[in-house]
Design an enzyme around this catalytic site. Structure first.
Site, mmCIF file in Angstrom:
data_model
loop_
_atom_site.group_PDB
_atom_site.id
_atom_site.type_symbol
_atom_site.label_atom_id
_atom_site.label_comp_id
_atom_site.label_asym_id
_atom_site.label_seq_id
_atom_site.Cartn_x
_atom_site.Cartn_y
_atom_site.Cartn_z
ATOM 1 N N ARG A 136 0.793 -1.191 0.153
ATOM 2 C CA ARG A 136 0.050 0.066 0.138
ATOM 3 C C ARG A 136 1.084 1.285 -0.196
ATOM 4 N NH1 ARG A 136 -4.874 2.138 -1.360
ATOM 5 N NH2 ARG A 136 -6.124 2.984 0.432
ATOM 6 N N THR A 154 -9.025 1.012 -8.902
ATOM 7 C CA THR A 154 -8.785 -0.458 -8.403
ATOM 8 C C THR A 154 -8.957 -1.246 -9.354
ATOM 9 O OG1 THR A 154 -9.174 0.612 -6.083
ATOM 10 C CG2 THR A 154 -8.922 -1.876 -6.460
ATOM 11 N N THR A 178 -4.066 -0.568 -7.026
ATOM 12 C CA THR A 178 -5.281 0.586 -7.389
ATOM 13 C C THR A 178 -4.235 1.709 -7.450
ATOM 14 O OG1 THR A 178 -6.797 1.748 -6.549
ATOM 15 C CG2 THR A 178 -5.340 0.834 -4.924
ATOM 16 N N ASP A 191 -7.942 8.218 0.657
ATOM 17 C CA ASP A 191 -8.242 7.097 1.751
ATOM 18 C C ASP A 191 -7.939 7.448 3.073
ATOM 19 O OD1 ASP A 191 -9.561 5.686 -0.264
ATOM 20 O OD2 ASP A 191 -8.150 4.202 -0.582
ATOM 21 N N SER A 222 -10.027 -0.668 1.361
ATOM 22 C CA SER A 222 -11.185 -1.704 1.126
ATOM 23 C C SER A 222 -10.723 -2.619 0.490
ATOM 24 C CB SER A 222 -12.349 -1.061 0.889
ATOM 25 O OG SER A 222 -12.909 -0.053 1.579
ATOM 26 N N GLY A 275 -13.715 -1.605 -6.842
ATOM 27 C CA GLY A 275 -14.879 -0.992 -6.571
ATOM 28 C C GLY A 275 -15.028 -0.162 -5.168
ATOM 29 N N GLY A 276 -13.852 0.575 -4.661
ATOM 30 C CA GLY A 276 -13.815 1.628 -3.686
ATOM 31 C C GLY A 276 -14.496 0.698 -2.442
#
Length: 599
Positions: free
Chosen positions: A132, A409, A427, A451, A481, A501-502
């Site tokens: 991340r 993403t 993403t 985010d 997520s 898809g967030g």
């Protein structure tokens, strides 16, 4: 095709399930229509495909005996299978697919973003890799607020200040270093070829680039990346050639991690940030490192669930959701019956409230994972539930845990001949990220800083609420997520799942797993199946047209549920299921260009 040079189930549902779920073709009175919680950047505004019962389309699964790759783009899936055929393992193929998607799927594929990997070896040993993005060293909790402490619109979404320090390249280097079989050069070469020789644009990709042209020009006024030389619109089948990106990939191929986080690419990225008012420096890049974390492992009925721990919220939320509904007879009630939907919505309401209160980067805050997924704790979350009426989200808060102190993403799945499996979700955050293209390097930067909880209680672009646990801080990973997941049955690999898809990622993965385990669907049917979403706040349930029967809509509304029918779709699933005979079923989403390729 014209070239344009450019710089830069076969199992069937139980009869009663079909009978109860089939749509009538009539819209229910009083059901609102929504533009969607998550609007895909290149969503195609055309008539919905022909639907069969509770499915988005009647797409059939792809099967293979020796290996399978399911990804968001056909060319990327072909690359993965070519690597498998060349003797590579699932990790080799996954690395090749990640870099190929950065070329052929610029809306979400990336080297300027980050992601998560869940890897299960053929022996059953599992690993998770957190690559991340991080907050730059100059980041601070008020960086998106004005002098009156109000959020400055769009600052965390568009432009140079919206980007976190990218993790995708380091993540792939780490994954390959530990588990790869083929040479690094070999797994990078397909992406280089696609960048330098070009890729034919699909209809959806051409549409996405055309729609984004104005924002590209606004953010990058002196560049013409992702545009034709004559600035006319792209057409399906035209070729996108990305020379600068090809050179960047060559540096990564030749120098490994240093080809991105040091040297020429790092210099170009830092110069781009300085030019546009961003704060990522060469030092930020040099100091970035992906982190191996212990997998989050739980169970649902007789199945073992292997998923991603924080910094992803997805794994915790998925296990909470599955355990919350486990006591209920979903199979008896049937797919998307009013009772099934009601307990699923109420589980989602409570889980997303917990997400907002407790979850963040475990390197910065205490995340009470084991307490959150504890069955005794989850049972207390049902204390105010009644079938008679909907719970009011205003009365639902994050749960009480003893000893706890508050503080665009894409996904792909790979299984190789030996049974090693990889589930990766990666993403840029929004479609095409921050819209910033690194001059001279040809790749897009993320807008992941959104985010973070840029102000407690203020929703991000997906409507998710956060708190101090996810506040902006230098070196901190923002909450996600993303929910890459692997499922075992009787100690053997059973399913590899995930989606973009967030905020809807978690609920889409949740439904896709339940569709197979509870409702008898094949993997492809489960992907095709129409879906719904609830996330605590805003207090409404959005659903794809046809996901709920007229009877289900009527009963839910009579209990006080606010329902909104989507004008777009939910999920972009790319999944693989191992069938009883050992063959692999690749299931890619008919809602986009997603494609499974097996051999």
């Amino acid at each position: 095709m014209k070239k344009v040079t450019h710089s830069f189930h076969s199992t069937i549902l139980l009869f009663l399930v079909l009978l109860g779920a089939c749509r009538t073709g009539q819209k229910s009175p009083g059901v609102g229509r929504s533009s969607g919680v998550y609007q895909y950047e290149n969503e195609k505004k055309t008539a919905a495909p022909r639907r069969t019962g509770p499915y988005y389309s009647d797409r059939q699964a792809v099967t293979g005996k020796n290996g399978m790759v399911a990804s968001a783009h056909p060319e990327a899936s072909k690359v993965g299978v070519a690597i498998l055929k060349a003797g590579g393992n699932a990790v080799d193929a996954a690395v090749a697919v990640q870099f190929a998607l950065a070329v052929v799927y610029p809306g979400a594929g990336n080297i300027g973003g980050g992601g998560f990997m869940v890897y299960r070896e053929k022996t059953g040993q599992a690993y998770t890799l957190d690559y991340r993005e991080k907050g730059p060293e100059k980041a601070h909790k008020d960086m998106y607020l004005d002098s009156a402490k109000n959020v400055i619109p769009q600052l965390s979404l568009t432009g140079h200040l919206a980007s976190g320090v990218p993790g995708s390249v380091d993540g792939m280097v780490e994954a390959h270093r530990r588990f790869g079989k083929l040479s690094w050069a070999q797994v990078l070469q397909p992406a280089i070829d696609l960048a330098e020789k070009g890729v034919a644009l699909t209809e959806r990709e051409a549409l996405g680039l055309n729609r984004t042209k104005k924002s590209f020009l606004r953010v990058n006024p002196d560049k013409r990346y992702f545009m034709k030389a004559d600035t006319t619109d792209w057409k399906t089948g035209e070729w996108l050639i990305q020379k600068d990106l090809g050179q960047t990939l060559r540096r990564i191929q030749e120098q490994g991690r240093a080809g991105f986080y040091e040297g020429e690419t790092a210099r170009l990225l830092a110069a781009e940030m300085q030019r546009g008012g961003g704060i990522i420096t060469e030092n930020d890049l040099k100091n970035y490192h992906a982190v191996w974390r212990d997998p989050l492992v739980g169970s649902f009925r007789d199945y073992k669930i292997i998923t991603m721990p924080p910094t992803s919220s997805g794994g915790v939320a998925l296990l909470q959701l599955l355990r919350l509904v486990e006591p209920y007879p979903l199979r008896k009630w049937g797919w998307n019956s009013d009772s099934t939907v009601q307990v699923m919505i109420e589980a989602e309401r409570r889980v997303y409230a917990d997400r907002a209160k407790f979850l963040g980067d475990p390197d910065f805050v205490k995340v009470p994972v084991e307490q959150l997924i504890d069955k005794a704790y989850l049972q207390t979350r049902w204390s105010d539930f009644t079938f008679a009426r909907a719970t009011d989200s205003r009365n639902v808060k994050g749960g009480m845990l003893p000893g706890y102190e508050s503080l665009e993403t894409t996904h792909f799945s790979v299984v190789d001949q030996e049974g090693n499996a990889v589930s990766i979700t990666t993403t840029l955050n929004g479609g095409y990220g921050s819209r910033v293209v690194v001059n001279g390097a040809g790749f897009l930067m993320n807008n992941e800083m959104d985010d973070f909880s840029i102000k407690p209680g203020v929703p991000n672009m997906f409507g998710l609420i956060g708190n101090q646990a996810n506040a902006v801080a230098p070196g901190k990973r923002m909450l996600s997520s993303m929910t890459p997941t692997i499922v075992e049955q009787d100690g053997k690999l059973y399913m590899v799942v995930g989606t973009p898809g967030g905020s809807t990622i978690i609920t889409s993965v949740y439904q896709t797993i339940l569709n197979v385990l509870e409702f008898g669907m094949s993997m492809q049917q489960s992907v095709n199946a129409l879906k719904f979403h609830h996330q605590w706040l805003p207090d409404k349930t959005t659903f794809e047209e046809g996901a709920f029967s007229e009877e289900t809509v009527r009963k839910l509304q009579s209990r006080g549920y606010m329902l909104e029918q989507l004008t777009n779709s939910l999920g972009r699933m790319d999944c693989i299921l191992r069938r009883p005979d050992g063959s692999l079923e690749g299931a890619s989403d008919p809602r986009a260009d997603d494609t499974s390729v097996g051999y």
